[in-house]
Design a protein around this motif. Structure first.
Motif, PDB file in Angstrom:
ATOM      1  N   GLY A  78      55.911  51.618  54.260  1.00 37.47           N
ATOM      2  CA  GLY A  78      57.100  50.786  54.090  1.00 37.47           C
ATOM      3  C   GLY A  78      57.957  51.338  52.968  1.00 37.47           C
ATOM      4  N   ASP A  79      58.265  50.486  51.991  1.00 34.50           N
ATOM      5  CA  ASP A  79      59.117  50.894  50.872  1.00 34.50           C
ATOM      6  C   ASP A  79      58.340  51.417  49.673  1.00 34.50           C
ATOM      7  OD1 ASP A  79      61.382  50.177  52.270  1.00 34.50           O
ATOM      8  OD2 ASP A  79      61.419  48.135  51.448  1.00 34.50           O
ATOM      9  N   GLY A  80      57.018  51.335  49.729  1.00 32.51           N
ATOM     10  CA  GLY A  80      56.239  51.734  48.560  1.00 32.51           C
ATOM     11  C   GLY A  80      55.056  52.601  48.904  1.00 32.51           C
ATOM     12  N   LEU A  81      54.105  52.616  47.976  1.00 35.39           N
ATOM     13  CA  LEU A  81      52.894  53.395  48.139  1.00 35.39           C
ATOM     14  C   LEU A  81      51.692  52.475  48.329  1.00 35.39           C
ATOM     15  CD1 LEU A  81      53.394  55.971  45.218  1.00 35.39           C
ATOM     16  CD2 LEU A  81      53.782  56.357  47.661  1.00 35.39           C
ATOM     17  N   VAL A  82      50.704  52.965  49.052  1.00 38.78           N
ATOM     18  CA  VAL A  82      49.436  52.268  49.204  1.00 38.78           C
ATOM     19  C   VAL A  82      48.348  53.249  48.806  1.00 38.78           C
ATOM     20  CG1 VAL A  82      47.811  51.213  50.827  1.00 38.78           C
ATOM     21  CG2 VAL A  82      50.248  50.769  51.056  1.00 38.78           C
ATOM     22  N   GLY A  83      47.498  52.838  47.880  1.00 35.89           N
ATOM     23  CA  GLY A  83      46.411  53.683  47.431  1.00 35.89           C
ATOM     24  C   GLY A  83      45.075  53.023  47.677  1.00 35.89           C
ATOM     25  N   VAL A  84      44.065  53.827  47.988  1.00 32.59           N
ATOM     26  CA  VAL A  84      42.708  53.312  48.155  1.00 32.59           C
ATOM     27  C   VAL A  84      41.731  54.192  47.382  1.00 32.59           C
ATOM     28  CG1 VAL A  84      43.059  52.169  50.371  1.00 32.59           C
ATOM     29  CG2 VAL A  84      42.363  54.533  50.342  1.00 32.59           C
ATOM     30  N   ALA A  85      40.767  53.543  46.771  1.00 30.03           N
ATOM     31  CA  ALA A  85      39.673  54.240  46.104  1.00 30.03           C
ATOM     32  C   ALA A  85      38.574  54.425  47.137  1.00 30.03           C
ATOM     33  CB  ALA A  85      39.174  53.410  44.921  1.00 30.03           C
ATOM     34  N   LEU A  86      38.016  55.628  47.193  1.00 28.52           N
ATOM     35  CA  LEU A  86      36.998  55.978  48.182  1.00 28.52           C
ATOM     36  C   LEU A  86      35.717  56.407  47.492  1.00 28.52           C
ATOM     37  CD1 LEU A  86      39.345  58.279  50.270  1.00 28.52           C
ATOM     38  CD2 LEU A  86      38.579  56.006  50.980  1.00 28.52           C
ATOM     39  N   ARG A  87      34.614  56.257  48.214  1.00 29.57           N
ATOM     40  CA  ARG A  87      33.319  56.783  47.774  1.00 29.57           C
ATOM     41  C   ARG A  87      32.792  57.689  48.858  1.00 29.57           C
ATOM     42  NH1 ARG A  87      30.668  55.637  43.367  1.00 29.57           N
ATOM     43  NH2 ARG A  87      31.288  53.840  42.174  1.00 29.57           N
ATOM     44  N   LEU A  88      32.274  58.826  48.452  1.00 30.68           N
ATOM     45  CA  LEU A  88      31.656  59.737  49.409  1.00 30.68           C
ATOM     46  C   LEU A  88      30.199  59.333  49.576  1.00 30.68           C
ATOM     47  CD1 LEU A  88      34.107  61.418  48.197  1.00 30.68           C
ATOM     48  CD2 LEU A  88      32.846  63.369  49.027  1.00 30.68           C
TER      49      LEU A  88
END
Length: 164
Positions: free
Chosen positions: A59-69
Motif C-alpha cells: 500500500g502506502d507504507g512498508l511491512v516488515g516481519v521478523a523470521l526465524r530459521l
C-alpha cells in the motif's frame, strides 16, 4: 522497491513489539543497497544466524516481519526450491523460515512458515544479478516482469498469513 531509512524499517514490523523492533540489527549500508532491483529487502542477523528480517512495500507504507530459521539439518545434496522466487538451490541454500503471527495469535505462539532463499536474495536471483551457487536457475518462458509479479504475489500470500 523505493529506498527505506532505518526509522522506516523499524516502524514497519508487524510481528514484534516496538522494543524488539528498536533492538533488531538493521544493516548500516542502506544507502548502498540496490533498491531498484529489490522486490523486498531482507537480511540475516550477523550476531544471531537463526534470525532474519524481511521488509516490503505494501500500500502506502512498508511491512516488515521478523523470521526465524529452522534448525539446520545435515547437509544434503538434493535440490530445494524457494517458495517466493522459485529458485532452486542445493545444500542449505533454502531454509524453512517461520514468522510469529501478528497480534493476539502471535502472542499465543502461533506462527507460519515458508521455504525461502537462505540469503533472502530472491530479487537478485530473478534478475540474474546473483548466481545460484550450484549452477543456474531453471529456464522459464516468463518475462522478468512476470517473474517479479509472481514473486510479489507469493510474498503477499505469506505476509497475509502472518498478518491475517
Amino acid at each position: 522497491m523505493r529506498p527505506a531509512t532505518e526509522r522506516d524499517i523499524r516502524a514497519s514490523f508487524v510481528n514484534c513489539t516496538k522494543g524488539e523492533a528498536k533492538r533488531l540489527p538493521v544493516p548500516r549500508d542502506l544507502a548502498a543497497q540496490p533498491w531498484d532491483d529489490l522486490d523486498f529487502f531482507g537480511w540475516r542477523d550477523p550476531a544471531a544466524p537463526q534470525r532474519a528480517y524481511l521488509v516490503t512495500e505494501s500500500g502506502d507504507g512498508l511491512v516488515g516481519v521478523a523470521l526465524r530459521l529452522a534448525a539446520p539439518h545435515a547437509r544434503h545434496l538434493r535440490r530445494s526450491m524457494c517458495s517466493l522466487c522459485l529458485t532452486t538451490h542445493t545444500g542449505d541454500g533454502v531454509s524453512l523460515m517461520t514468522a510469529r503471527r501478528a497480534g493476539r495469535a502471535g502472542q499465543q505462539g502461533n506462527s507460519v512458515g515458508s521455504y525461502i532463499c537462505t540469503d533472502l536474495a530472491c530479487s537478485l536471483y530473478l534478475r540474474g544479478k546473483k548466481e545460484v551457487a550450484s549452477g543456474e536457475r531453471l529456464h522459464e518462458s516468463l518475462t522478468l516482469a512476470e517473474k517479479v509479479e509472481r514473486t510479489t504475489a507469493n510474498l503477499t500470500g505469506f505476509l497475509n498469513k502472518v498478518v491475517g
